[in-house]
Design an enzyme around this catalytic site. Structure first.
Site, PDB file in Angstrom:
ATOM      1  N   PRO A  23       0.911  -1.173   0.045  1.00  0.00           N
ATOM      2  CA  PRO A  23       0.002   0.070  -0.128  1.00  0.00           C
ATOM      3  C   PRO A  23       0.956   1.395   0.090  1.00  0.00           C
ATOM      4  O   PRO A  23       1.835   1.293   0.650  1.00  0.00           O
ATOM      5  CB  PRO A  23      -0.876   0.055   1.471  1.00  0.00           C
ATOM      6  CG  PRO A  23       0.041  -0.993   2.280  1.00  0.00           C
ATOM      7  CD  PRO A  23       0.529  -2.049   1.210  1.00  0.00           C
ATOM      8  N   ASN A  24       0.228   2.023  -0.764  1.00  0.00           N
ATOM      9  CA  ASN A  24       0.817   3.357  -0.746  1.00  0.00           C
ATOM     10  C   ASN A  24       1.964   3.989  -1.684  1.00  0.00           C
ATOM     11  O   ASN A  24       2.686   4.889  -1.931  1.00  0.00           O
ATOM     12  CB  ASN A  24       1.037   4.303   0.519  1.00  0.00           C
ATOM     13  CG  ASN A  24      -0.468   4.333   1.262  1.00  0.00           C
ATOM     14  OD1 ASN A  24      -1.330   4.747   0.939  1.00  0.00           O
ATOM     15  ND2 ASN A  24      -0.254   3.746   2.599  1.00  0.00           N
TER      16      ASN A  24
ATOM     17  N   ARG B 238       4.903  11.071  -2.268  1.00  0.00           N
ATOM     18  CA  ARG B 238       4.423  10.480  -1.079  1.00  0.00           C
ATOM     19  C   ARG B 238       5.905  10.964   0.118  1.00  0.00           C
ATOM     20  O   ARG B 238       7.094  10.297  -0.121  1.00  0.00           O
ATOM     21  CB  ARG B 238       4.319   9.161  -0.796  1.00  0.00           C
ATOM     22  CG  ARG B 238       4.094   8.652   0.278  1.00  0.00           C
ATOM     23  CD  ARG B 238       3.812   7.122   0.470  1.00  0.00           C
ATOM     24  NE  ARG B 238       4.030   6.405   1.870  1.00  0.00           N
ATOM     25  CZ  ARG B 238       3.946   5.292   1.844  1.00  0.00           C
ATOM     26  NH1 ARG B 238       4.403   4.394   1.202  1.00  0.00           N
ATOM     27  NH2 ARG B 238       4.098   5.062   3.286  1.00  0.00           N
TER      28      ARG B 238
ATOM     29  N   TYR C  56      10.997   8.989   1.432  1.00  0.00           N
ATOM     30  CA  TYR C  56      11.110   8.006   0.355  1.00  0.00           C
ATOM     31  C   TYR C  56      11.568   8.377  -0.922  1.00  0.00           C
ATOM     32  O   TYR C  56      11.932   7.669  -1.820  1.00  0.00           O
ATOM     33  CB  TYR C  56       9.692   7.439   0.109  1.00  0.00           C
ATOM     34  CG  TYR C  56       8.994   6.810   1.089  1.00  0.00           C
ATOM     35  CD1 TYR C  56       9.449   5.946   1.662  1.00  0.00           C
ATOM     36  CD2 TYR C  56       7.955   7.316   1.763  1.00  0.00           C
ATOM     37  CE1 TYR C  56       9.070   5.159   3.103  1.00  0.00           C
ATOM     38  CE2 TYR C  56       7.078   6.717   3.068  1.00  0.00           C
ATOM     39  CZ  TYR C  56       7.899   5.546   3.562  1.00  0.00           C
ATOM     40  OH  TYR C  56       7.322   5.189   4.583  1.00  0.00           O
TER      41      TYR C  56
ATOM     42  N   ASN D 272       8.366  -5.717  -1.024  1.00  0.00           N
ATOM     43  CA  ASN D 272       8.119  -4.507   0.034  1.00  0.00           C
ATOM     44  C   ASN D 272       6.388  -4.332   0.301  1.00  0.00           C
ATOM     45  O   ASN D 272       5.584  -3.819  -0.350  1.00  0.00           O
ATOM     46  CB  ASN D 272       8.541  -3.332  -0.871  1.00  0.00           C
ATOM     47  CG  ASN D 272       8.305  -2.292   0.256  1.00  0.00           C
ATOM     48  OD1 ASN D 272       7.959  -2.180   1.423  1.00  0.00           O
ATOM     49  ND2 ASN D 272       8.793  -1.004  -0.301  1.00  0.00           N
TER      50      ASN D 272
ATOM     51  N   ALA E  71       3.119  -0.933   4.805  1.00  0.00           N
ATOM     52  CA  ALA E  71       2.822  -0.975   6.089  1.00  0.00           C
ATOM     53  C   ALA E  71       2.273  -2.368   6.489  1.00  0.00           C
ATOM     54  O   ALA E  71       2.365  -2.613   7.826  1.00  0.00           O
ATOM     55  CB  ALA E  71       1.480   0.168   6.278  1.00  0.00           C
TER      56      ALA E  71
ATOM     57  N   GLU F 189      13.093  -9.482   1.361  1.00  0.00           N
ATOM     58  CA  GLU F 189      12.203  -8.264   1.914  1.00  0.00           C
ATOM     59  C   GLU F 189      13.120  -6.930   1.646  1.00  0.00           C
ATOM     60  O   GLU F 189      14.199  -6.789   1.737  1.00  0.00           O
ATOM     61  CB  GLU F 189      12.143  -8.560   3.581  1.00  0.00           C
ATOM     62  CG  GLU F 189      11.384  -7.292   4.219  1.00  0.00           C
ATOM     63  CD  GLU F 189      11.018  -7.399   5.497  1.00  0.00           C
ATOM     64  OE1 GLU F 189      11.600  -8.610   6.242  1.00  0.00           O
ATOM     65  OE2 GLU F 189      10.606  -6.629   6.163  1.00  0.00           O
TER      66      GLU F 189
ATOM     67  N   HIS G  69      12.589  -2.452   1.835  1.00  0.00           N
ATOM     68  CA  HIS G  69      12.086  -1.282   2.218  1.00  0.00           C
ATOM     69  C   HIS G  69      12.835  -0.064   1.737  1.00  0.00           C
ATOM     70  O   HIS G  69      14.194   0.034   1.771  1.00  0.00           O
ATOM     71  CB  HIS G  69      11.996  -1.066   3.708  1.00  0.00           C
ATOM     72  CG  HIS G  69      11.393  -2.015   4.374  1.00  0.00           C
ATOM     73  ND1 HIS G  69       9.768  -2.169   4.191  1.00  0.00           N
ATOM     74  CD2 HIS G  69      11.407  -3.369   5.031  1.00  0.00           C
ATOM     75  CE1 HIS G  69       9.211  -3.380   4.772  1.00  0.00           C
ATOM     76  NE2 HIS G  69      10.310  -4.079   5.291  1.00  0.00           N
TER      77      HIS G  69
ATOM     78  N   ARG H 142      13.365   4.307  12.333  1.00  0.00           N
ATOM     79  CA  ARG H 142      12.246   5.240  12.211  1.00  0.00           C
ATOM     80  C   ARG H 142      11.351   4.768  13.606  1.00  0.00           C
ATOM     81  O   ARG H 142      11.728   4.435  14.638  1.00  0.00           O
ATOM     82  CB  ARG H 142      11.261   4.798  11.083  1.00  0.00           C
ATOM     83  CG  ARG H 142      12.270   5.380   9.633  1.00  0.00           C
ATOM     84  CD  ARG H 142      11.374   5.091   8.390  1.00  0.00           C
ATOM     85  NE  ARG H 142       9.993   5.932   8.442  1.00  0.00           N
ATOM     86  CZ  ARG H 142       9.126   5.669   7.537  1.00  0.00           C
ATOM     87  NH1 ARG H 142       9.378   4.789   6.702  1.00  0.00           N
ATOM     88  NH2 ARG H 142       8.231   6.582   7.580  1.00  0.00           N
TER      89      ARG H 142
HETATM   90  C1  DQA Z   1       8.405   1.031   3.579  1.00  0.00           C
HETATM   91  C2  DQA Z   1       8.295   1.372   5.075  1.00  0.00           C
HETATM   92  C3  DQA Z   1       6.816   0.905   5.860  1.00  0.00           C
HETATM   93  O1  DQA Z   1       7.200   1.338   7.408  1.00  0.00           O
HETATM   94  C4  DQA Z   1       5.772   1.959   5.426  1.00  0.00           C
HETATM   95  O2  DQA Z   1       4.739   1.725   5.897  1.00  0.00           O
HETATM   96  C5  DQA Z   1       5.808   2.064   4.011  1.00  0.00           C
HETATM   97  C6  DQA Z   1       7.015   1.939   3.238  1.00  0.00           C
HETATM   98  C7  DQA Z   1       9.478   1.470   2.889  1.00  0.00           C
HETATM   99  O3  DQA Z   1       9.491   0.959   1.851  1.00  0.00           O
HETATM  100  O4  DQA Z   1      10.438   2.078   3.515  1.00  0.00           O
HETATM  101  O5  DQA Z   1       4.774   2.074   3.246  1.00  0.00           O
HETATM  102  O6  DQA Z   1       7.977  -0.189   3.516  1.00  0.00           O
END
Ligand code: DQA
Length: 150
Positions: free
Chosen positions: A11-12, A19, A24, A75, A78, A99, A101, A108
């Site tokens: 998501p997002n 964003r 990011y 990835n 959240a 994994e 990110h 964080r």
């Molecule tokens: C994320 C880190 C997560 O905590 C966050 O909710 C994201 C992006 C990252 O790529 O840094 O949506 O996965």
């Protein structure tokens, strides 16, 4: 042709670029997908790059990856920090999972320090922005290469 690598985004991540760019960066998900394609070509791998905002869709994609993809780069956004369902789906997969990110989740908020993906993954790359996906693909190529020689 070897089986492709499935690259999944949660998501997002569709809004990368606009964003929280201070966290990011300014690269869009399309920019990252293009860099991943270039890296895949250089490594002789095929990739499929997807994004969804829905947890159920991610779970379904992970389930469907079994037997069809050589590895998964994930990835989960959240959902990383909340989803037992994604963890359970990953446990069903016999192929390697990496994994990723963009941000360094350990620098964080404390709620981002726990990952449900990590125990099901071979390794975790975080904190290198979109380049982390390329690093993950390189790591995946090495894993698949050494598995092929076993
Ligand atoms: C994320 C880190 C997560 O905590 C966050 O909710 C994201 C992006 C990252 O790529 O840094 O949506 O996965």
């Amino acid at each position: 042709m070897p089986s492709p690598i499935l690259i999944l985004n949660g998501p997002n991540l569709n809004l990368l670029g606009e964003r929280e760019p201070e966290i990011y960066g300014t690269e869009t998900l399309a920019d990252i997908a293009a860099a991943v394609e270039t890296a895949a070509d250089a490594l002789g791998l095929n990739v499929e790059f997807r994004q969804t905002n829905a947890e159920a869709e991610l779970v379904t994609w992970i389930q469907e990856a079994r037997g069809k993809y050589a590895g998964i780069v994930l990835n989960a956004g959240a959902f990383t920090h909340t989803s037992v369902a994604i963890y359970d789906a990953l446990l069903l997969c016999e192929q390697p999972v990496i994994e990723v990110h963009l941000s360094n989740i350990f620098r964080r908020e404390p709620f981002r320090h726990h990952s449900y993906v990590a125990p099901a993954a071979q390794g975790l790359i975080c904190g290198f922005g979109g380049h982390g996906y390329v690093l993950a693909l390189q790591a995946m190529a090495r894993i698949l290469d050494s598995d092929a020689k076993k």
